[in-house]
Design an enzyme around this catalytic site. Sequence first.
Site, PDB file in Angstrom:
ATOM      1  CG  ASP A  49      27.550  91.583  12.392  1.00  0.00           C
ATOM      2  OD1 ASP A  49      28.783  91.528  11.919  1.00  0.00           O
ATOM      3  OD2 ASP A  49      26.480  90.868  12.225  1.00  0.00           O
ATOM      4  CG  HIS A 198      26.070  91.370  17.808  1.00  0.00           C
ATOM      5  ND1 HIS A 198      26.242  90.260  17.730  1.00  0.00           N
ATOM      6  CD2 HIS A 198      25.455  91.723  16.403  1.00  0.00           C
ATOM      7  CE1 HIS A 198      25.634  89.422  16.846  1.00  0.00           C
ATOM      8  NE2 HIS A 198      24.984  90.526  16.142  1.00  0.00           N
TER       9      HIS A 198
END
Length: 340
Positions: A49, A198
């Site tokens: 992400d 992430h």
Amino acid sequence: MHSKWIRIIMIMLMSLFPFFSYGLTADAASSTFVTKGSTTSKVVALTFDDGSDGGNITKILSILKSKNVKATFFLTGAGANNHPQLIKNIATATPTHQIGNHSYTHPDFTKLTAAQMTSELSKTETLIKSLTGRTTKPIFRAPFGASNSTVLAAVGNAGYTKTIQWNIDTTDWKGISSTAILARVVPNVVPGSIVLMHTGVGAPGTPVALPSMISQLKAKGYKFVTISELLKLPPSGSKTYTVKSGDTLYKIASLYNVTVAALAKANNITNYNLITVGQVLVIPGTTPPPTTTVTYTVKAGDTLYSIATKYGVTVTALASANKITNVNLISVGQVLVIPK
């Protein structure tokens, strides 16, 4: 006698039904909530992400390239605004990674109206498409993983048929060590796993853990796939059409000058009357040939001359292929197309 004729008329009407039923319009479809792939094959999807800073994107892409591993990146509009070149780098990296929609401002979708959710998705899609030429459809990841039936309905109507969760959360955003990340992932991966990581500087352990994570999983016999490959979604690059309210299979087939039968076969549709708003259809005969483009990501100390020499091309040809007017101006992280 009358009953005989009634039976004959009924048979005739039933035989004609498929020809008229193409006109039935599509109903709205909610996005499917996915936590892992349904498979017994040893495949795993690494997902990242991207938030507002994207500080580790270059490191992550470099590791994935060196290990020849594909991944899926869920992109935010805010991130694309803050680091557009890094988003372009994701889209042009080798091997080819998949991109998905992670909203524009990263809000909790369960607290938004349907109109607000649609705006978040469409603004991000428009920006990412302008930067990369690629769509984020049909996959979406809800910020904070927050979802409910209302969210799935709005997301589905916007053309995102799959809402991608995960079954392994590294919690790397907490700043935990690479050792802790590996302990969360390697022992817990099962066939079809989706791993959440992430790209930001708040997850410094991720690029450190990634090489060992990949090596250990490969040693266990796992292969790395994109979300589309894991879920057997339409191939990247094929022409697709997102079903709108009022559409019929016949109408869409006519639009692209293909037969209804061919369109149904390409999308595994057995009932011509069952298509839904937001469903993404692959248009048969439009999948492009595999790309053979070679790219190179500029590293510290590189010059256009050294890169041209490495690939046996002239500096002029390399500059022309990448629209470089000043051969002295290249930057670390820039992705160059190597001319043939």
